[in-house]
Design a protein around this motif. Structure first.
Motif, mmCIF file in Angstrom:
data_model
loop_
_atom_site.group_PDB
_atom_site.id
_atom_site.type_symbol
_atom_site.label_atom_id
_atom_site.label_comp_id
_atom_site.label_asym_id
_atom_site.label_seq_id
_atom_site.Cartn_x
_atom_site.Cartn_y
_atom_site.Cartn_z
ATOM 1 N N ASP A 122 -36.390 10.178 23.171
ATOM 2 C CA ASP A 122 -36.778 9.151 23.389
ATOM 3 C C ASP A 122 -36.065 7.803 23.193
ATOM 4 O OD1 ASP A 122 -39.504 7.505 24.238
ATOM 5 O OD2 ASP A 122 -39.086 6.734 22.118
ATOM 6 N N PRO A 123 -35.869 6.870 24.144
ATOM 7 C CA PRO A 123 -34.896 5.576 23.905
ATOM 8 C C PRO A 123 -35.381 4.890 22.662
ATOM 9 C CG PRO A 123 -35.335 6.086 26.321
ATOM 10 C CD PRO A 123 -36.267 6.985 25.568
ATOM 11 N N GLU A 124 -36.826 4.567 22.595
ATOM 12 C CA GLU A 124 -37.399 3.773 21.445
ATOM 13 C C GLU A 124 -37.030 4.456 20.216
ATOM 14 O OE1 GLU A 124 -41.598 2.423 19.345
ATOM 15 O OE2 GLU A 124 -41.527 3.264 21.598
ATOM 16 N N PHE A 125 -37.270 5.679 20.126
ATOM 17 C CA PHE A 125 -36.957 6.307 18.911
ATOM 18 C C PHE A 125 -35.554 6.292 18.382
ATOM 19 C CE2 PHE A 125 -34.927 10.276 16.829
ATOM 20 C CZ PHE A 125 -35.555 10.213 15.621
ATOM 21 N N LEU A 126 -34.722 6.507 19.710
ATOM 22 C CA LEU A 126 -33.126 6.488 19.286
ATOM 23 C C LEU A 126 -32.615 5.133 18.718
ATOM 24 C CD1 LEU A 126 -31.806 8.688 22.231
ATOM 25 C CD2 LEU A 126 -32.100 9.457 19.928
ATOM 26 N N ALA A 127 -33.166 4.200 19.524
ATOM 27 C CA ALA A 127 -32.684 2.844 19.004
ATOM 28 C C ALA A 127 -33.211 2.591 17.691
ATOM 29 C CB ALA A 127 -33.599 1.775 19.996
ATOM 30 N N THR A 128 -34.481 2.816 17.301
ATOM 31 C CA THR A 128 -35.102 2.811 15.948
ATOM 32 C C THR A 128 -34.311 3.438 14.900
ATOM 33 O OG1 THR A 128 -37.151 2.484 16.761
ATOM 34 C CG2 THR A 128 -37.099 2.807 14.528
ATOM 35 N N PHE A 129 -33.992 4.692 15.135
ATOM 36 C CA PHE A 129 -32.996 5.429 14.376
ATOM 37 C C PHE A 129 -31.921 5.011 14.047
ATOM 38 C CE2 PHE A 129 -30.289 9.194 13.492
ATOM 39 C CZ PHE A 129 -31.081 9.643 12.222
ATOM 40 N N ARG A 130 -31.237 4.483 15.088
ATOM 41 C CA ARG A 130 -29.909 4.136 14.785
ATOM 42 C C ARG A 130 -30.015 2.681 13.995
ATOM 43 N NH1 ARG A 130 -29.198 5.290 20.611
ATOM 44 N NH2 ARG A 130 -27.862 7.089 20.779
ATOM 45 N N ALA A 131 -30.867 1.929 14.157
ATOM 46 C CA ALA A 131 -30.947 0.626 13.378
ATOM 47 C C ALA A 131 -31.356 0.999 11.736
ATOM 48 C CB ALA A 131 -32.023 -0.291 13.854
ATOM 49 N N VAL A 132 -32.350 1.769 11.525
ATOM 50 C CA VAL A 132 -32.348 2.048 10.285
ATOM 51 C C VAL A 132 -31.368 2.791 9.620
ATOM 52 C CG1 VAL A 132 -33.910 3.629 8.826
ATOM 53 C CG2 VAL A 132 -35.009 2.315 10.735
ATOM 54 N N ARG A 133 -30.470 3.794 10.488
ATOM 55 C CA ARG A 133 -29.584 4.564 9.808
ATOM 56 C C ARG A 133 -28.437 3.479 9.480
ATOM 57 N NH1 ARG A 133 -26.780 7.994 14.281
ATOM 58 N NH2 ARG A 133 -26.294 6.074 14.982
ATOM 59 N N THR A 134 -28.315 2.617 10.116
ATOM 60 C CA THR A 134 -27.234 1.364 9.821
ATOM 61 C C THR A 134 -27.589 0.798 8.609
ATOM 62 O OG1 THR A 134 -26.832 1.031 12.304
ATOM 63 C CG2 THR A 134 -26.063 -0.529 10.562
ATOM 64 N N ARG A 135 -28.824 0.725 8.020
ATOM 65 C CA ARG A 135 -29.099 0.259 6.761
ATOM 66 C C ARG A 135 -28.693 0.861 5.505
ATOM 67 N NH1 ARG A 135 -35.319 -0.783 7.662
ATOM 68 N NH2 ARG A 135 -35.069 -0.793 9.971
ATOM 69 N N TYR A 136 -28.611 2.207 5.607
ATOM 70 C CA TYR A 136 -28.206 3.026 4.726
ATOM 71 C C TYR A 136 -26.871 3.919 4.543
ATOM 72 C CZ TYR A 136 -33.331 3.353 3.621
ATOM 73 O OH TYR A 136 -34.585 3.012 3.439
ATOM 74 N N LEU A 137 -26.236 4.002 5.649
ATOM 75 C CA LEU A 137 -24.944 4.821 5.747
ATOM 76 C C LEU A 137 -23.885 3.740 5.575
ATOM 77 C CD1 LEU A 137 -25.761 7.439 8.359
ATOM 78 C CD2 LEU A 137 -25.641 7.635 5.946
ATOM 79 N N ASN A 138 -22.712 4.281 5.222
ATOM 80 C CA ASN A 138 -21.525 3.535 5.044
ATOM 81 C C ASN A 138 -20.835 3.003 6.349
ATOM 82 O OD1 ASN A 138 -19.104 2.640 4.556
ATOM 83 N ND2 ASN A 138 -18.174 4.198 3.559
ATOM 84 N N GLN A 139 -20.937 1.988 6.822
ATOM 85 C CA GLN A 139 -20.637 1.343 7.945
ATOM 86 C C GLN A 139 -19.061 1.123 8.202
ATOM 87 O OE1 GLN A 139 -22.821 1.605 10.771
ATOM 88 N NE2 GLN A 139 -23.692 2.671 9.216
ATOM 89 N N ASP A 140 -18.390 1.056 7.052
ATOM 90 C CA ASP A 140 -16.788 1.041 7.022
ATOM 91 C C ASP A 140 -16.326 2.338 7.641
ATOM 92 O OD1 ASP A 140 -16.728 -1.577 6.323
ATOM 93 O OD2 ASP A 140 -17.025 -1.128 4.290
ATOM 94 N N VAL A 141 -16.997 3.540 6.981
ATOM 95 C CA VAL A 141 -16.535 4.915 7.398
ATOM 96 C C VAL A 141 -17.817 5.669 7.730
ATOM 97 C CG1 VAL A 141 -15.108 6.698 6.532
ATOM 98 C CG2 VAL A 141 -14.588 4.691 5.821
ATOM 99 N N PRO A 142 -18.454 5.435 8.949
ATOM 100 C CA PRO A 142 -19.554 6.174 9.072
ATOM 101 C C PRO A 142 -19.336 7.881 9.220
ATOM 102 C CG PRO A 142 -19.118 4.699 10.770
ATOM 103 C CD PRO A 142 -17.745 4.648 9.935
ATOM 104 N N PRO A 143 -20.297 8.471 8.724
ATOM 105 C CA PRO A 143 -20.114 9.998 8.569
ATOM 106 C C PRO A 143 -20.208 10.437 9.963
ATOM 107 C CG PRO A 143 -22.495 9.298 7.964
ATOM 108 C CD PRO A 143 -21.876 7.950 8.187
#
Length: 168
Positions: A122-143
Motif C-alpha cells: 500500500d503506497p500510504e504504508f510504504l511512505a510511512t514505513f520509509r519515513a519512520v525507518r529513516t529516523r532509526y537507521l544509519n543514513q550515512d550507510v543505510p543497511p
C-alpha cells in the motif's frame, strides 16, 4: 591474509616439502577446525519481558561478529499489535528492535541488513514505513534490505522485520 589462510598455506607448504608430513598437516588442520568452532559460540539475547519459549529474540554468533534477530512486529508491552495508526505500529516495531539491539549491546548503526515482510505494498504504508525507518537507521550507510509481501501471524499486523547486525 587472515590467520586461517596463513595456517592452511603453511600446512600445504609442509605437505609439498615432505610427503611424510601429510599426516601431521591433516592433524593440524583438524585441530584448527575444532579450535575455530570453539571460538564461535551462540548466545541468546532476550530483552526483559520479551522472551518466548523455544525462540530467541536475537542471537550473537561470537567469533563471527554477527547478530541476527527473529522477526519483530509492532506490539505493545502486553504483546498486542499497536493499532492506533500505521505510524504508531511501525514506531513500535522499531522500538522493539531497538530493545533487542540494546540487550545485545548494539545500536541501529550496527545494522547491515533488514528484511521486511509486509501485509501489502500500500503506497500510504510504504511512505510511512520509509519515513519512520529513516529516523532509526544509519543514513550515512543505510543497511541492505529487502521487502517481501507475505501473510503475518495476526491480521492486525502490517509488517514483520528481522535484522542482521555486525558485532564490533
Amino acid at each position: 591474509m587472515n590467520l586461517y589462510d596463513r595456517f592452511v598455506t603453511s600446512a600445504l607448504a609442509s605437505i609439498l616439502a615432505d610427503r611424510r608430513s601429510l599426516g601431521a598437516a591433516l592433524t593440524m588442520c583438524n585441530c584448527w577446525h575444532k579450535l575455530r568452532g570453539a571460538l564461535m559460540s551462540l548466545t541468546a539475547v532476550n530483552p526483559p519481558g520479551a522472551a518466548w519459549p523455544g525462540l530467541s529474540q536475537g542471537v550473537i554468533a561470537k567469533g563471527a561478529g554477527l547478530f541476527v534477530t527473529t522477526g519483530h512486529v509492532g506490539t505493545d508491552a502486553a504483546g498486542e499489535p499497536v493499532t492506533s495508526s500505521v505510524e504508531d505500529q511501525i514506531v513500535a516495531l522499531f522500538e522493539n528492535i531497538k530493545k533487542t539491539l540494546d540487550a545485545a549491546g548494539l545500536g541501529f548503526e550496527h545494522v547491515a541488513r533488514m528484511t521486511n515482510y509486509v501485509k501489502s505494498f500500500d503506497p500510504e504504508f510504504l511512505a510511512t514505513f520509509r519515513a519512520v525507518r529513516t529516523r532509526y537507521l544509519n543514513q550515512d550507510v543505510p543497511p541492505a534490505g529487502v521487502m517481501v509481501q507475505g501473510g503475518l501471524y495476526d491480521e492486525r499486523l502490517l509488517v514483520e522485520s528481522e535484522i542482521i547486525a555486525i558485532v564490533p
